[in-house]
Design a protein around this motif. Sequence first.
Motif, PDB file in Angstrom:
ATOM      1  N   GLN A  32       0.838  -1.201   0.000  1.00 58.83           N
ATOM      2  CA  GLN A  32       0.000   0.000   0.000  1.00 58.83           C
ATOM      3  C   GLN A  32       0.872   1.250   0.000  1.00 58.83           C
ATOM      4  OE1 GLN A  32      -2.557  -0.374   3.473  1.00 58.83           O
ATOM      5  NE2 GLN A  32      -4.193  -1.280   2.251  1.00 58.83           N
ATOM      6  N   ARG A  33       0.370   2.276  -0.702  1.00 63.38           N
ATOM      7  CA  ARG A  33       0.955   3.598  -0.660  1.00 63.38           C
ATOM      8  C   ARG A  33      -0.195   4.610  -0.576  1.00 63.38           C
ATOM      9  NH1 ARG A  33       4.589   0.789   0.149  1.00 63.38           N
ATOM     10  NH2 ARG A  33       6.735   0.887  -0.669  1.00 63.38           N
ATOM     11  N   SER A  34       0.056   5.736   0.110  1.00 68.98           N
ATOM     12  CA  SER A  34      -0.998   6.728   0.316  1.00 68.98           C
ATOM     13  C   SER A  34      -0.488   8.120   0.001  1.00 68.98           C
ATOM     14  CB  SER A  34      -1.508   6.682   1.772  1.00 68.98           C
ATOM     15  OG  SER A  34      -2.042   5.421   2.096  1.00 68.98           O
ATOM     16  N   TYR A 122      -8.606   1.079  -4.373  1.00 66.10           N
ATOM     17  CA  TYR A 122      -8.448   2.490  -4.041  1.00 66.10           C
ATOM     18  C   TYR A 122      -9.349   2.771  -2.847  1.00 66.10           C
ATOM     19  CZ  TYR A 122      -6.936   2.624  -8.952  1.00 66.10           C
ATOM     20  OH  TYR A 122      -6.321   2.372 -10.158  1.00 66.10           O
ATOM     21  N   LYS A 132      -7.431  11.497   1.935  1.00 73.52           N
ATOM     22  CA  LYS A 132      -6.346  10.528   1.843  1.00 73.52           C
ATOM     23  C   LYS A 132      -6.736   9.435   0.851  1.00 73.52           C
ATOM     24  CE  LYS A 132      -3.576   7.379   4.699  1.00 73.52           C
ATOM     25  NZ  LYS A 132      -3.394   6.851   6.077  1.00 73.52           N
ATOM     26  N   THR A 134      -5.518   5.827  -0.730  1.00 73.80           N
ATOM     27  CA  THR A 134      -4.626   4.682  -0.532  1.00 73.80           C
ATOM     28  C   THR A 134      -4.797   3.706  -1.686  1.00 73.80           C
ATOM     29  OG1 THR A 134      -4.761   4.900   1.878  1.00 73.80           O
ATOM     30  CG2 THR A 134      -3.982   2.797   1.002  1.00 73.80           C
ATOM     31  N   GLY A 136      -3.729   0.092  -3.072  1.00 73.87           N
ATOM     32  CA  GLY A 136      -3.175  -1.148  -2.556  1.00 73.87           C
ATOM     33  C   GLY A 136      -3.170  -2.259  -3.590  1.00 73.87           C
TER      34      GLY A 136
END
Length: 237
Positions: A32-34, A122, A132, A134, A136
Amino acid sequence: MGPMMRLVLGLVVLALILGGVALGFPSHVTVQRSVVINAPEYAIFPYLNNLRRFPDWSPWSARDPNMKVTYSGPEQGKGAKIEWASEQPSIGAGNMEIVESEPSRNVSLTANFNGLEGTSSYELSPDGAGSKVTWGFGYDSGSSPLKRWKALMLDGFIGAEYRTGLERLKARVEEDRRPAGPAVVVPPQPIPQVPPSETVVPQSPGQGVQPAPAPEQPPAAQATPQPGAPPPPPRAR
């Protein structure tokens, strides 16, 4: 025992060790990146739910502008699908298809990134004055030691791509929401002053304002009699 036999035995032992270590790895890996975007969830959701907008911020389209992209299914929401193919080995071919969509909350997809099959998602949530996002990716390695070693390297591979994509998404959304330009304010033009046709003479209290008296005309000049001319007739009294 000859050198060749020692080499073979060494490789077998190494494979057994690596396989044993891999069995200790999790069978399911999530990367995951946010990123926080200065926009509400409902303004970001169309960029995620409409796969036809994915090339606008995709991390792969930035590296290969000539990448071939095809679409199928509905334009957005469940059933929408995108496929791409690139001649660059680091991108290769892949596809994503939306399997579930909840407005302004999340989008779930099946994904295949250059032969790596898994699930993608998403997630949207409020974060201060913005939202926010995210992104993944989930991967099931099963019991295969080779897949488990591959899953161990996913964070470095997929994570970097996702980070780039989210930064591009942030730039795209915030750029689209920025006003076209500052409003141009035209200062009011001064009203020309027209001089009055009459001069106003202030009067004593209790009296109205009267126009100034017209200037006196000079007396008419007296004609000078010429020599030999008869005298003018006398004025009537």
